[in-house]
Write an enzyme that holds these catalytic residues in place. Sequence first.
Site, PDB file in Angstrom:
ATOM      1  CB  CYS A 137      35.626  37.057  29.699  1.00 16.06           C
ATOM      2  SG  CYS A 137      36.447  35.850  28.569  1.00 16.06           S
ATOM      3  CB  CYS A 140      37.881  38.074  27.005  1.00 13.33           C
ATOM      4  SG  CYS A 140      36.658  37.045  26.684  1.00 13.33           S
ATOM      5  CG  ASP A 141      38.460  41.556  29.016  1.00 10.13           C
ATOM      6  OD1 ASP A 141      38.569  41.508  27.933  1.00 10.13           O
ATOM      7  OD2 ASP A 141      37.340  41.576  29.457  1.00 10.13           O
TER       8      ASP A 141
END
Length: 321
Positions: A137, A140-141
């Site tokens: 992701c 997300c990261d």
Amino acid sequence: MTTSISTRLAVLGSGPAGYTAAIYAARAGLSPIVIQGIQPGGQLTTTTDVENYPGFRDVIQGPWLMEEMQAQAEHVGTKMVWDHISSVDFSRRPFVLKGDGGTDYHADAVVIATGAQAKWLGLPSEEHMKGKGASACATCDGFFYRGKKVAVIGGGNTAVEEALYLTNHSHDVTLIHRRDTFRAEKILQDRLFANEKIKVVWDSEVVEFVGGGDPEALVGLDIRNKRSGEVSRIDVDGAFVAIGHKPATELFADSLELDEDGYIKVEIGTTNTSVPGVFACGDVMDKIYRQAVTAAGTGCMAALDAEKFLAAEEYQAMAAE
């Protein structure tokens, strides 16, 4: 011996969507039960640092966030059940959910929050480097790789979108694809080819995630050219596997309308599925955003939709009497 539990609302799944649905349903007086499934807490229990969930100034841990959500749901009156549903009957009311533990759950309404899982390459080194540089992701990261070298693995819309997104943080993005053409939409391909921060490695597959340092972190990828068989290494700090997601909808294939990718179809602007009284929220119906905060938002929607549905039924019953 089969036991039976009756409830006004059963929530299947226990990630941000399921727990949020339970919190709102309990506060509405529905006394919900949450059947947590084989991975209580969902995908966030396998995530370490969470930096983009609203309300927390500092980095928090995914498992801790799920523990707090569960505790809040229980505090307002939700009953947690550690069971896994093996079959459902949505053809009659109350709905019947059969658990592996020998319990039949009878529910006037059901919220499905069983989520989805990212597809991975299946390499042992990939599994070892999860949370150490291997991710599924970018949204997300990606923030953790500001100014660093990153790679994206895949060739569809998701892979191209993630490569483009990562250019917000990285000046050096490599997209690795096993074929010589992308499956992504042309408009996305045009944007990618026009971006000087992205280079493409064609006809290649990742064969090893390479770790190093102390503490250990990803330092590179070994890549094999599928035409020549030659293996080479590229230096990267982060690698994002973007080969798709698989929603946990096998259980509902014969009961609910699914889209071409297996996600549960819902009425636009609601969480209503093709069966009245059954609602879907989180990644099981969302193949675009797939964030903890959007899952929680649709969990709220599902609880409110369920409460409205049950209240209308009660009113109709009273009117009929």
